[in-house]
Design a protein around this motif. Structure first.
Motif, short mmCIF file in Angstrom:
data_model
loop_
_atom_site.label_atom_id
_atom_site.label_comp_id
_atom_site.label_asym_id
_atom_site.label_seq_id
_atom_site.Cartn_x
_atom_site.Cartn_y
_atom_site.Cartn_z
N GLY A 70 0.79 -1.23 0.00
CA GLY A 70 0.00 0.00 0.00
C GLY A 70 0.82 1.27 0.00
N CYS A 71 2.15 1.16 -0.19
CA CYS A 71 2.95 2.37 -0.13
C CYS A 71 3.17 2.98 -1.51
CB CYS A 71 4.27 2.12 0.56
SG CYS A 71 5.34 1.05 -0.36
N GLY A 72 2.62 2.36 -2.55
CA GLY A 72 2.66 2.99 -3.86
C GLY A 72 3.68 2.42 -4.83
N LYS A 73 4.29 1.27 -4.47
CA LYS A 73 5.31 0.71 -5.36
C LYS A 73 4.72 0.32 -6.71
CE LYS A 73 5.71 -2.46 -2.58
NZ LYS A 73 5.64 -3.46 -1.59
N SER A 74 3.62 -0.44 -6.65
CA SER A 74 3.03 -0.91 -7.90
C SER A 74 2.43 0.24 -8.70
CB SER A 74 1.96 -1.95 -7.62
OG SER A 74 2.55 -3.11 -7.12
N THR A 75 1.91 1.24 -7.98
CA THR A 75 1.36 2.40 -8.67
C THR A 75 2.44 3.10 -9.49
OG1 THR A 75 -0.17 2.72 -6.86
CG2 THR A 75 0.11 4.57 -8.37
N LEU A 76 3.63 3.17 -8.91
CA LEU A 76 4.74 3.78 -9.65
C LEU A 76 5.03 2.97 -10.92
CD1 LEU A 76 7.01 5.81 -9.87
CD2 LEU A 76 8.41 4.35 -8.42
N ALA A 77 5.03 1.64 -10.78
CA ALA A 77 5.32 0.79 -11.93
C ALA A 77 4.27 0.97 -13.02
CB ALA A 77 5.36 -0.67 -11.50
N THR A 78 3.02 0.92 -12.64
CA THR A 78 1.97 1.03 -13.65
C THR A 78 1.91 2.45 -14.21
OG1 THR A 78 0.50 1.08 -11.74
CG2 THR A 78 0.47 -0.89 -13.07
N THR A 79 2.38 3.42 -13.44
CA THR A 79 2.44 4.78 -13.98
C THR A 79 3.48 4.87 -15.10
OG1 THR A 79 1.79 5.72 -11.86
CG2 THR A 79 2.85 7.20 -13.41
N ILE A 80 4.63 4.25 -14.85
CA ILE A 80 5.67 4.27 -15.90
C ILE A 80 5.16 3.54 -17.14
CG2 ILE A 80 8.00 3.55 -16.50
CD1 ILE A 80 8.64 3.65 -13.47
N MET A 81 4.41 2.45 -16.93
CA MET A 81 3.89 1.67 -18.07
C MET A 81 2.67 2.34 -18.71
SD MET A 81 5.60 -0.84 -18.90
CE MET A 81 4.80 -2.16 -19.78
N GLY A 82 2.15 3.34 -18.08
CA GLY A 82 0.95 3.98 -18.63
C GLY A 82 -0.25 3.08 -18.61
N LEU A 83 -0.41 2.29 -17.55
CA LEU A 83 -1.50 1.32 -17.53
C LEU A 83 -2.72 1.83 -16.76
CD1 LEU A 83 0.45 -2.02 -17.02
CD2 LEU A 83 -0.61 -1.16 -19.10
N HIS A 84 -2.72 3.11 -16.39
CA HIS A 84 -3.86 3.60 -15.63
C HIS A 84 -4.95 4.13 -16.56
CE1 HIS A 84 -2.09 3.03 -11.77
NE2 HIS A 84 -1.00 3.67 -12.12
N ASP A 85 -6.16 3.94 -16.11
CA ASP A 85 -7.30 4.45 -16.87
C ASP A 85 -7.34 5.98 -16.72
OD1 ASP A 85 -9.67 5.16 -17.91
OD2 ASP A 85 -10.91 3.89 -16.61
N PRO A 86 -7.15 6.69 -17.83
CA PRO A 86 -7.05 8.16 -17.73
C PRO A 86 -8.31 8.80 -17.14
CG PRO A 86 -7.13 7.44 -20.02
CD PRO A 86 -6.99 6.22 -19.18
N ALA A 87 -9.44 8.10 -17.21
CA ALA A 87 -10.66 8.70 -16.67
C ALA A 87 -10.67 8.67 -15.14
CB ALA A 87 -11.88 7.95 -17.21
N GLU A 88 -9.89 7.79 -14.55
CA GLU A 88 -9.92 7.62 -13.11
C GLU A 88 -8.64 8.12 -12.43
OE1 GLU A 88 -12.60 6.24 -11.55
OE2 GLU A 88 -13.60 6.08 -13.48
N THR A 89 -7.67 8.51 -13.21
CA THR A 89 -6.39 8.89 -12.62
C THR A 89 -5.90 10.22 -13.17
OG1 THR A 89 -5.61 7.19 -14.13
CG2 THR A 89 -5.12 6.87 -11.82
N LYS A 90 -5.13 10.90 -12.34
CA LYS A 90 -4.51 12.14 -12.79
C LYS A 90 -3.02 11.98 -12.52
CE LYS A 90 -5.26 16.01 -10.64
NZ LYS A 90 -6.17 16.92 -9.90
N ILE A 91 -2.24 12.16 -13.57
CA ILE A 91 -0.80 11.99 -13.42
C ILE A 91 -0.13 13.29 -13.82
CG2 ILE A 91 1.23 10.71 -14.14
CD1 ILE A 91 -0.66 8.37 -14.83
N THR A 92 0.73 13.82 -12.95
CA THR A 92 1.48 15.02 -13.31
C THR A 92 2.96 14.73 -13.18
OG1 THR A 92 1.38 15.80 -11.04
CG2 THR A 92 -0.34 16.58 -12.52
N GLY A 93 3.77 15.63 -13.70
CA GLY A 93 5.20 15.45 -13.67
C GLY A 93 5.73 15.04 -15.03
#
Lengths: 319, 336
Positions: B47-70
């Protein structure tokens, strides 16, 4: 895979024997006799008694059953008391009509349901999804015969677009006009049947696709750089069809039973209508033959479903 | 293993998820870079965000449900500025991902060969025959004994370890520069774990790839990683070489994690337990040290109000200043 099929067929043999005995006994257990209403109502009871006797209706049940089975293997299902013609010929004539209607309805049902289910799942939670969901709930709630009656009234009577009875126009010339006329006659019942038979498929497909969309193997496919369109084509669609394939065979043979409602409301001379008529006339031979055929069709349906499943799902093949 | 060739540069990346109409940060202000020929381990509890970081790099998040900046700078391209089509040029080709659960990560209805081949269909111009040969070669590389047979099998006919090898084969099929391994050994037993890690290391040597290894298993980290990033509650709290992290850990969280790991010299003692839980996304504090509530005995004045990363030696940085005053309660005289 042949092993799977062979084993399934072997299992069917005792099933069919038990089915035939049950069918026979149930038909025998019905009250009334085939003659009282069908000849002169003032007929002498002794005469009816005599008719019953020469038709073997006083023999013990196992003897009647045995006679029936022996004749069955000779392709002789007896004569219909009502129509005074061989049951085999009677049923095969009706079966063709039912086959046409059933095939048309099934094809239409899948043509409507598959895109609807896919579309609803793709746009999960959005307006098209809600519309499709409401549509399936409504069609699921309204009794089918009510829809048929309303359909006949609007499209057959008020608008006059479609014929409301029969399976073919008696004035159509042989050849192409006859085929066209047949098609014309099954159009309305077929479309109504398909529109209102979609609910299971749509709902199954929708929930399966939504599950598949979030599944790990789809995520794997995404991480391979597979475009969304191809992900749907290669990964989601086929995997979501499994439960539908599971009852596809069943629904095909199920429709061959003839829709009692459709055929009755449209006075469409198929097996369903024949079945209803035979019951009201206590036409034993026809009833037993039909119920037996229905039973066998259902067994074949599950067989067909199992075969389809074993083709599409490698996990259930017997090694 | 120091290398100057950094090719992945994650700059101030924030990923937030929409929950009931509001966005909540799952990872915040992540800064990381990955070099060729290195294994960067990201550790932290669930729950500390490790996998979220991985899927963020892979671009696997649903853009309708997530906001990514940086900004995620990969070989000169900002991945976050790409559309789906652009991203697909990188996914599978230049970035390969290995997933956590080998049992569900393969399509149950497709043969192994087709699943490995699929990634080549989109990123290479090989002929069918060349692809087939490459599949067999890949399966051999990841240590599958009978590649011909396995290629023809379905996932359900393989063991967990073999499926994970297949997934690695998929990830490396196009010789990516970056391999993201999200807990690749969690679902496997210990002997298989070691083999899988060996496979990963061999592949890396061959392709000069950079690997991001996400894990909560410190043993795996000690064995394989060159550099380590410790994550807590969506932030990196400590970053350094493996030696720095294991020998001179600074941040209270890192030290707690290491103390909670069974070791030969503390085998008779009870294992150290970090009290409390990672805060949920909705309850994540926006200011202050996020780890502070779990080390309540440390004076609040030791924490920074807005903790930042401090570089304390070359390549080793720590978030917040509280590490200077941190001591375990039982070592400070009183037992917790």
């Amino acid at each position: 895979m042949w092993k799977t099929i062979l084993r399934r067929i072997l299992i069917m043999i005792p099933e069919i024997i038990i089915l035939s005995i049950l069918v026979f006994l149930l038909a025998k257990a019905m009250p009334g006799d085939p003659f009282t209403g069908s000849i002169n109502p003032k007929a002498d009871p002794a005469q009816i008694h005599h008719l019953m006797k020469i038709n073997g209706l006083y023999d013990p049940w196992y003897q009647q059953y045995w006679n029936w089975v022996v004749h069955l293997f000779h392709g002789n299902l007896g004569n219909s008391y009502q129509y005074q013609e061989p049951v085999t010929r009677l049923i095969s004539g009706r079966a063709v009509n039912t086959l046409w209607l059933a095939l048309f309805t099934t094809v239409l049902t899948y043509c409507f349901a598959l895109p609807m289910g896919m579309y609803a799942a793709k746009h999960e939670g959005k307006l098209p999804d809600s519309i499709i969901r409401i549509y399936t709930y409504v069609t699921y709630c309204i009794p089918f015969f009510v829809i048929l009656v309303i359909g006949i009234w609007i499209f057959g009577y008020v608008l006059g677009w479609f014929p409301t009875t029969g399976s073919v126009s008696s004035t159509a010339n042989p050849g192409f006009p006859t085929i066209a006329s047949r098609l014309y006659h099954i159009l309305l019942p077929g479309i109504l049947g398909a529109l209102f038979g979609t609910v299971n498929i749509v709902q199954y497909l929708r929930s399966e696709v939504i599950d598949a969309k979030g599944s790990d193997y789809v995520r794997t496919a995404r991480s391979k750089g597979v475009p969304e369109k191809d992900i749907y084509r290669h990964h989601i669609f086929r995997n979501s069809l499994l439960p539908i394939a599971a009852f596809a065979g069943y629904s095909i043979t199920g429709l061959l039973n003839g829709s009692l409602f459709t055929e009755t409301v449209f006075s469409y001379p198929g097996m369903g209508l024949l079945f209803i008529n035979s019951i009201s006339y206590r036409d034993y031979t026809v009833i037993t033959a039909l119920v037996l055929i229905y039973g066998i069709l259902n067994l074949l349906g599950t067989l067909l479903s199992d075969i389809i499943l074993s083709i599409v799902d490698p996990r259930i093949r017997i090694q | 293993m120091e290398s100057t060739s950094e090719f992945l540069n994650i700059k101030d990346v924030n990923t937030s998820f929409k929950i009931k109409g509001k966005y909540y940060d799952a990872i915040s202000h992540i800064n990381l870079e990955v070099h060729h020929d290195e294994i960067l381990a990201i550790v932290g509890e669930s729950g500390c965000g490790k996998s979220t970081l991985a899927t963020t790099i892979m671009g696997l998040h649903d853009p309708a449900e997530t906001k990514i900046t940086g900004e995620i700078d990969f070989e000169g391209t900002n991945l976050l500025s790409l559309d789906e089509k652009g991203y697909n040029q990188f996914r599978g080709a230049k970035i390969g991902m290995i997933f956590q659960d080998p049992l569900s990560a393969l399509n149950p209805l497709k043969r192994i060969e087709d699943q490995i081949q699929e990634v080549m269909d989109y990123h290479t111009n090989l002929t069918a025959e060349q692809k087939h040969d490459r599949v067999l070669e890949l399966l051999k590389d990841v240590g599958i004994v009978n590649p011909k047979r396995t290629a023809h099998q379905f996932p359900h006919e393989l063991s967990g370890g073999m499926r994970q090898r297949v997934i690695i084969a998929i990830a490396i099929a196009c010789k990516p520069d970056l391999i993201i391994a999200d807990e690749p050994t969690t679902a496997l037993d210990v002997t298989i774990q070691a083999q899988i890690l060996d496979v990963l290391r061999d592949i890396q040597k061959e392709n000069h790839a950079g690997i991001i290894l996400i894990t909560h298993d410190l043993g795996v980290v000690a064995e394989t990683a060159d550099r380590v990033a410790v994550m807590y509650a969506g932030q990196i709290v400590e970053l350094g070489s493996a030696e720095q992290i294991f020998n001179t850990p600074k941040h209270p969280y890192t030290r707690s994690l290491l103390r909670s790991m069974p070791q030969r010299d503390n085998e008779n003692d009870d294992l150290y337990v970090i009290k409390g839980n990672v805060p949920s996304l909705q309850k994540m504090p926006h200011t202050g040290d996020r780890f502070a509530p779990r080390i309540p005995w440390v004076k609040s004045s030791s924490h920074e109000t807005n903790p930042i990363m401090h570089e304390i030696e070359s390549g080793h940085s720590v978030r917040c200043t509280c590490y200077k005053d941190f001591e375990f309660p039982d070592q400070g005289g009183q037992r917790a």
